[in-house]
Enzyme design. Structure first.
Site, PDB file in Angstrom:
ATOM      1  N   THR A  12      16.205 -60.824 -55.469  1.00 23.32           N
ATOM      2  CA  THR A  12      15.329 -59.637 -55.470  1.00 23.32           C
ATOM      3  C   THR A  12      15.899 -58.525 -54.587  1.00 23.32           C
ATOM      4  O   THR A  12      15.481 -57.379 -54.699  1.00 23.32           O
ATOM      5  CB  THR A  12      13.937 -59.992 -54.908  1.00 23.32           C
ATOM      6  OG1 THR A  12      14.105 -60.399 -53.541  1.00 23.32           O
ATOM      7  CG2 THR A  12      13.293 -61.108 -55.702  1.00 23.32           C
ATOM      8  N   ARG A  70      18.625 -60.806 -46.859  1.00 19.33           N
ATOM      9  CA  ARG A  70      18.254 -60.275 -48.177  1.00 19.33           C
ATOM     10  C   ARG A  70      18.163 -61.423 -49.165  1.00 19.33           C
ATOM     11  O   ARG A  70      19.111 -62.200 -49.297  1.00 19.33           O
ATOM     12  CB  ARG A  70      19.347 -59.318 -48.694  1.00 19.33           C
ATOM     13  CG  ARG A  70      19.364 -58.006 -48.023  1.00 19.33           C
ATOM     14  CD  ARG A  70      20.059 -56.950 -48.835  1.00 19.33           C
ATOM     15  NE  ARG A  70      21.347 -57.318 -49.425  1.00 19.33           N
ATOM     16  CZ  ARG A  70      22.062 -56.521 -50.190  1.00 19.33           C
ATOM     17  NH1 ARG A  70      21.608 -55.323 -50.497  1.00 19.33           N
ATOM     18  NH2 ARG A  70      23.219 -56.892 -50.671  1.00 19.33           N
ATOM     19  N   ASP A  84      29.130 -61.988 -43.050  1.00 17.73           N
ATOM     20  CA  ASP A  84      30.172 -62.989 -43.303  1.00 17.73           C
ATOM     21  C   ASP A  84      31.493 -62.604 -42.636  1.00 17.73           C
ATOM     22  O   ASP A  84      32.200 -63.468 -42.107  1.00 17.73           O
ATOM     23  CB  ASP A  84      30.395 -63.151 -44.816  1.00 17.73           C
ATOM     24  CG  ASP A  84      29.291 -63.977 -45.465  1.00 17.73           C
ATOM     25  OD1 ASP A  84      28.615 -64.739 -44.742  1.00 17.73           O
ATOM     26  OD2 ASP A  84      29.097 -63.844 -46.681  1.00 17.73           O
ATOM     27  N   ASP A 116      30.579 -58.239 -47.321  1.00 18.16           N
ATOM     28  CA  ASP A 116      29.396 -58.725 -46.612  1.00 18.16           C
ATOM     29  C   ASP A 116      29.679 -58.696 -45.109  1.00 18.16           C
ATOM     30  O   ASP A 116      30.493 -59.479 -44.601  1.00 18.16           O
ATOM     31  CB  ASP A 116      29.063 -60.158 -47.081  1.00 18.16           C
ATOM     32  CG  ASP A 116      27.749 -60.636 -46.493  1.00 18.16           C
ATOM     33  OD1 ASP A 116      27.594 -60.618 -45.254  1.00 18.16           O
ATOM     34  OD2 ASP A 116      26.866 -61.019 -47.270  1.00 18.16           O
TER      35      ASP A 116
HETATM   36  C1  PRP Z   1      23.139 -57.245 -44.680  1.00 23.46           C
HETATM   37  C2  PRP Z   1      23.305 -56.129 -43.678  1.00 23.46           C
HETATM   38  C3  PRP Z   1      21.931 -55.514 -43.680  1.00 23.46           C
HETATM   39  C4  PRP Z   1      21.474 -55.692 -45.110  1.00 23.46           C
HETATM   40  C5  PRP Z   1      21.601 -54.368 -45.803  1.00 23.46           C
HETATM   41  O1  PRP Z   1      22.517 -58.328 -44.101  1.00 23.46           O
HETATM   42  O2  PRP Z   1      23.744 -56.543 -42.420  1.00 23.46           O
HETATM   43  O3  PRP Z   1      21.033 -56.139 -42.784  1.00 23.46           O
HETATM   44  O4  PRP Z   1      22.366 -56.658 -45.699  1.00 23.46           O
HETATM   45  O5  PRP Z   1      21.117 -54.440 -47.081  1.00 23.46           O
HETATM   46  P1  PRP Z   1      19.834 -53.652 -47.585  1.00 23.46           P
HETATM   47  O6  PRP Z   1      19.964 -52.241 -47.098  1.00 23.46           O
HETATM   48  O7  PRP Z   1      19.928 -53.755 -49.080  1.00 23.46           O
HETATM   49  O8  PRP Z   1      18.613 -54.335 -47.043  1.00 23.46           O
HETATM   50  P2  PRP Z   1      22.311 -59.724 -44.877  1.00 23.46           P
HETATM   51  O9  PRP Z   1      20.983 -59.732 -45.568  1.00 23.46           O
HETATM   52  O10 PRP Z   1      23.513 -60.005 -45.716  1.00 23.46           O
HETATM   53  O11 PRP Z   1      22.168 -60.753 -43.690  1.00 23.46           O
HETATM   54  P3  PRP Z   1      23.275 -61.232 -42.622  1.00 23.46           P
HETATM   55  O12 PRP Z   1      23.555 -60.077 -41.700  1.00 23.46           O
HETATM   56  O13 PRP Z   1      22.595 -62.357 -41.931  1.00 23.46           O
HETATM   57  O14 PRP Z   1      24.508 -61.657 -43.381  1.00 23.46           O
HETATM   58  N1  URA Z   2      25.058 -55.974 -46.946  1.00 22.88           N
HETATM   59  C1  URA Z   2      26.367 -56.089 -46.653  1.00 22.88           C
HETATM   60  O1  URA Z   2      26.740 -56.801 -45.715  1.00 22.88           O
HETATM   61  N2  URA Z   2      27.243 -55.412 -47.383  1.00 22.88           N
HETATM   62  C2  URA Z   2      26.875 -54.625 -48.411  1.00 22.88           C
HETATM   63  O2  URA Z   2      27.745 -54.019 -49.060  1.00 22.88           O
HETATM   64  C3  URA Z   2      25.507 -54.522 -48.712  1.00 22.88           C
HETATM   65  C4  URA Z   2      24.621 -55.198 -47.954  1.00 22.88           C
END
Ligand code: PRP
Ligand code: URA
Length: 208
Positions: free
Chosen positions: A107, A103, A202, A199
């Site tokens: 944005t 993400r 993380d 997160d």
């Molecule tokens: C997180 C999560 C989803 C997304 C959800 O991933 O694992 O993929 O955010 O958010 P959304 O519904 O608003 O799109 P992130 O983008 O943090 O990536 P990561 O798993 O690599 O940390």
């Molecule tokens: N992605 C995450 O990992 N946690 C949240 O709460 C939202 C998006």
């Protein structure tokens, strides 16, 4: 299609540990994997069975079995991989596709950086895996991409969903059934789920 929420004391118990900020990486990963198995159990309730005959040590027996090849699991990287760890314990021959999305922190729009699916993906039912459904952007981008590849039947499995994320998928893709362990209250101004678990990526990989 109304979302399916796993209302079960075992889920409530596991989610309480998962959400706790003092729960470490090892336990966090294990719990996401365990909850993924329970989501998968629910999502495969309508799985097609094929007639077969086996021999027990005592006699021939007409029974039924699943063709694991009818399915593909698609984790959204990174956090979705922790769900695969659980699912391959119960579906060891699962075909796995990967989509890499992150993400954009300003944005909140998803940015694709990787996409690789098993062959004949359009002939399989696809179960998309991501622990978090927040704004819905990542889920919708994944479903759009799979449909572009010709996939006809898609289910979305997540550990925690926000009400707005559920509505957005249902509007964009009314044919996609959502399975979630819990629907949380709302999103904060940074697009994080409340109460949520932070997160997920993380916490799974210990990157913060
Ligand atoms: C997180 C999560 C989803 C997304 C959800 O991933 O694992 O993929 O955010 O958010 P959304 O519904 O608003 O799109 P992130 O983008 O943090 O990536 P990561 O798993 O690599 O940390
Ligand atoms: N992605 C995450 O990992 N946690 C949240 O709460 C939202 C998006």
């Amino acid at each position: 299609m109304k979302e399916i929420v796993l209302n079960h004391p075992l889920i409530t118990h596991k989610l309480s540990i998962l959400r706790d900020k003092n729960t470490g990486t090892k336990k966090f990963r294990e719990l996401v994997g365990e909850i993924a198995i329970l989501l998968c159990y629910e999502a495969l309730k309508d799985a097609k069975l094929h007639n077969t005959v086996i021999e027990t040590p005592l006699e021939k027996y007409k029974t039924q079995s699943m063709n694991e090849d009818d399915y593909a699991f698609v984790p959204i990287l990174r956090a979705g991989m922790s769900m695969v760890d659980g699912i391959i314990k119960v579906i060891p021959n699962a075909k796995i596709g990967h989509i890499g999305l992150y993400r954009n922190e300003e944005t909140l729009n998803p940015v694709e950086y990787y996409y690789k699916m098993p062959e004949n993906i359009k002939k399989r039912e696809v179960l998309v895996l991501d622990p978090m459904l927040a704004t819905g952007g990542s889920a919708i981008a994944t479903i759009d991409r799979l449909k572009k590849d010709g996939v006809k039947k898609i289910k979305f499995l997540c550990v925690i969903a926000s009400p707005v994320g559920i509505k957005k998928i249902q509007k964009a893709h009314p044919d996609v059934q959502i399975y979630t362990a819990h629907v949380d209250r709302c999103l904060n101004e940074h697009g994080y789920i409340l109460p949520g678990l932070g997160d997920a990526g993380d916490r799974v990989y210990g990157t913060k």
